[in-house]
Design a protein around this motif. Structure first.
Motif, PDB file in Angstrom:
ATOM      1  N   ALA A 175       0.820  -1.226   0.000  1.00  0.00           N
ATOM      2  CA  ALA A 175       0.000   0.000   0.000  1.00  0.00           C
ATOM      3  C   ALA A 175       0.847   1.266   0.000  1.00  0.00           C
ATOM      4  N   GLY A 176       2.162   1.116   0.269  1.00  0.00           N
ATOM      5  CA  GLY A 176       3.035   2.293   0.211  1.00  0.00           C
ATOM      6  C   GLY A 176       3.721   2.676   1.498  1.00  0.00           C
ATOM      7  N   ALA A 177       3.649   1.833   2.537  1.00  0.00           N
ATOM      8  CA  ALA A 177       4.277   2.175   3.822  1.00  0.00           C
ATOM      9  C   ALA A 177       5.798   2.157   3.717  1.00  0.00           C
ATOM     10  N   ASN A 178       6.435   3.129   4.351  1.00  0.00           N
ATOM     11  CA  ASN A 178       7.893   3.152   4.512  1.00  0.00           C
ATOM     12  C   ASN A 178       8.315   2.525   5.836  1.00  0.00           C
ATOM     13  N   ILE A 179       7.378   2.463   6.781  1.00  0.00           N
ATOM     14  CA  ILE A 179       7.690   1.923   8.113  1.00  0.00           C
ATOM     15  C   ILE A 179       6.599   0.935   8.503  1.00  0.00           C
ATOM     16  N   ILE A 180       7.012  -0.285   8.859  1.00  0.00           N
ATOM     17  CA  ILE A 180       6.051  -1.257   9.395  1.00  0.00           C
ATOM     18  C   ILE A 180       6.387  -1.508  10.866  1.00  0.00           C
ATOM     19  N   THR A 181       5.349  -1.571  11.693  1.00  0.00           N
ATOM     20  CA  THR A 181       5.541  -1.766  13.129  1.00  0.00           C
ATOM     21  C   THR A 181       5.226  -3.215  13.491  1.00  0.00           C
ATOM     22  N   THR A 182       6.041  -3.768  14.359  1.00  0.00           N
ATOM     23  CA  THR A 182       5.943  -5.186  14.706  1.00  0.00           C
ATOM     24  C   THR A 182       4.709  -5.483  15.558  1.00  0.00           C
TER      25      THR A 182
ATOM     26  N   TYR B 211      -7.327  15.245   5.854  1.00  0.00           N
ATOM     27  CA  TYR B 211      -6.502  15.937   6.849  1.00  0.00           C
ATOM     28  C   TYR B 211      -5.010  15.909   6.508  1.00  0.00           C
ATOM     29  N   VAL B 212      -4.590  14.954   5.687  1.00  0.00           N
ATOM     30  CA  VAL B 212      -3.163  14.661   5.549  1.00  0.00           C
ATOM     31  C   VAL B 212      -2.365  15.867   5.082  1.00  0.00           C
ATOM     32  N   THR B 213      -2.858  16.589   4.087  1.00  0.00           N
ATOM     33  CA  THR B 213      -2.141  17.769   3.585  1.00  0.00           C
ATOM     34  C   THR B 213      -1.999  18.821   4.683  1.00  0.00           C
ATOM     35  N   ILE B 214      -3.038  18.977   5.488  1.00  0.00           N
ATOM     36  CA  ILE B 214      -2.998  19.947   6.598  1.00  0.00           C
ATOM     37  C   ILE B 214      -1.923  19.551   7.599  1.00  0.00           C
ATOM     38  N   TRP B 215      -1.869  18.246   7.943  1.00  0.00           N
ATOM     39  CA  TRP B 215      -0.854  17.775   8.893  1.00  0.00           C
ATOM     40  C   TRP B 215       0.550  17.956   8.339  1.00  0.00           C
ATOM     41  N   ARG B 216       0.711  17.669   7.066  1.00  0.00           N
ATOM     42  CA  ARG B 216       2.033  17.813   6.435  1.00  0.00           C
ATOM     43  C   ARG B 216       2.458  19.277   6.443  1.00  0.00           C
ATOM     44  N   GLN B 217       1.516  20.165   6.089  1.00  0.00           N
ATOM     45  CA  GLN B 217       1.834  21.601   6.076  1.00  0.00           C
ATOM     46  C   GLN B 217       2.135  22.120   7.476  1.00  0.00           C
ATOM     47  N   ALA B 218       1.507  21.517   8.486  1.00  0.00           N
ATOM     48  CA  ALA B 218       1.741  21.938   9.871  1.00  0.00           C
ATOM     49  C   ALA B 218       3.104  21.484  10.379  1.00  0.00           C
TER      50      ALA B 218
ATOM     51  N   VAL C  34      -3.064   7.725   1.904  1.00  0.00           N
ATOM     52  CA  VAL C  34      -2.093   8.634   2.546  1.00  0.00           C
ATOM     53  C   VAL C  34      -0.838   8.740   1.674  1.00  0.00           C
ATOM     54  N   ALA C  35      -0.330   7.578   1.227  1.00  0.00           N
ATOM     55  CA  ALA C  35       0.879   7.564   0.401  1.00  0.00           C
ATOM     56  C   ALA C  35       0.667   8.349  -0.892  1.00  0.00           C
ATOM     57  N   ARG C  36      -0.525   8.230  -1.460  1.00  0.00           N
ATOM     58  CA  ARG C  36      -0.818   8.937  -2.704  1.00  0.00           C
ATOM     59  C   ARG C  36      -0.779  10.459  -2.481  1.00  0.00           C
ATOM     60  N   VAL C  37      -1.317  10.903  -1.366  1.00  0.00           N
ATOM     61  CA  VAL C  37      -1.326  12.342  -1.067  1.00  0.00           C
ATOM     62  C   VAL C  37       0.089  12.846  -0.817  1.00  0.00           C
TER      63      VAL C  37
END
Length: 334
Positions: free
Chosen positions: A67-74, A303-310, A329-332
């Motif tokens: 799906a595009g994750a850079n980090i996977i949590t165990t 919300y993602v763009t707002i969080w990134r801009q913040a 999220v990855a697409r945005v």
């Protein structure tokens, strides 16, 4: 990221640069395990699958990578030596299960990377994209409240266990085992109070942990962490710990995130990470999520763009988010 040979924050910034300026964290693990047929009605929660169905954990990790994750949590959020021992496992078996959580995630990453390298030349663009995308494995450490399995990670009220040395003794060996199992970083998640943050910070220093960590707090009012402790004081503890490479928020309704990012920025210049839940509320008595206040994937992603801009540099999802959420999220972000 490997062993810490330089400033962990600098290492995180280098990783973010490789990832294109911002990184995608995976989504809800337990949510997807249940969607794949796992029964998690157990004090071990998602960690139960380390015993009964490790193949499902690997599948979910792969779904998030695809799906595009850079980090996977165990699958170690609710995995504790004490929890396994209460199920009849020996100390050695309990530690082996902790290591297994990291091994499964690393396996999934290897499968994903090999799969990307075998893409035929006709899919050259996809191949180039996959090669450019770095992937980290984050060893998840849930709070003492997660081990209690009574919802107290959403209140931070630990009763008689509300003592610094007690919490350090509880977490010490678990953190050592996970840190030495091959993960790239340790993800301290859903931290509900200042005391536990202090315990983690001291353990990272005392035990000379060789990999970076992140601290993710949770809030239910958009101002403080869930115990009522000041988020700014909590974030300051994380900021003052040299081993902490990023600070942020998880398992918190999306509507609170923007304000929380701004609060954290007042006390740290470390990268900020956020992976909210879907906006639903957990009922610890019924042990279920109350769906009425949830947001759709479309709302979440808006919300993602707002969080990134913040200022958020690492963005993903927590409980009740799915690979579809993370794909969006990855697409945005990219």
């Amino acid at each position: 990221m490997g062993h810490v040979t330089r400033d962990p924050t600098a290492m995180m910034r280098a990783f973010l640069q490789d990832a294109g300026g911002c990184a995608v964290i995976d989504g809800g693990l337990a949510t997807e395990l249940e969607a794949n047929g796992a029964d998690l009605n157990d004090p071990l929660w998602s960690a139960k699958c380390l015993i009964s169905s490790p193949h499902l954990i690997r599948k979910v990790h792969l779904d998030y990578l695809e799906a595009g994750a850079n980090i996977i949590t165990t699958a170690s959020y609710q995995a504790t030596i004490q929890g396994f021992e209460s199920k009849g496992f020996s100390r050695e078996q309990s530690e082996a299960l902790l290591r297994k959580s990291v091994e499964i995630a690393c396996e999934a990453r290897d499968i994903f990377v090999k799969g990307c390298s075998k893409v035929p030349s006709s899919a050259h663009e996809k191949q180039a994209t996959s090669k450019q995308r770095p992937v980290l494995v984050a060893a998840s450490v849930g709070s003492y409240g997660a081990y209690l399995a009574d919802g107290s990670e959403y209140s931070g009220d630990y009763g008689t266990a509300n003592k610094l040395e007690y919490l350090k003794d509880f977490h010490r060996r678990r953190i050592q085992v996970l840190a030495e199992a091959g993960a790239d970083l340790i993800a301290f998640e859903t931290i509900p109070n200042k005391l536990e943050a202090q315990a983690y910070a001291e353990l990272l220093e005392e035990n000379d942990i060789k990999i970076p960590a992140w601290f993710a707090f949770n809030s239910k009012d958009g101002t403080n962490v869930v115990s009522g402790d000041s988020l700014i004081e909590c974030a300051s503890i994380a900021d003052s710990c040299p081993k902490v490479a990023a600070v942020g928020i998880n398992c918190t309704p999306p509507r609170f995130i923007h304000g929380l990012i701004l609060s954290i920025q007042k006390v740290t210049d470390k990268p900020i990470l956020i992976y909210p839940n879907s906006g639903e509320r957990y009922d610890p008595d019924k042990k279920e999520w109350v769906e009425s206040t949830g947001v759709s994937d479309v709302d979440f992603v808006s919300y993602v763009t707002i969080w990134r801009q913040a200022g958020a540099a690492l963005i993903g999802g927590c409980c009740r988010t799915t690979p579809n959420t993370i794909r969006a999220v990855a697409r945005v972000l990219h």
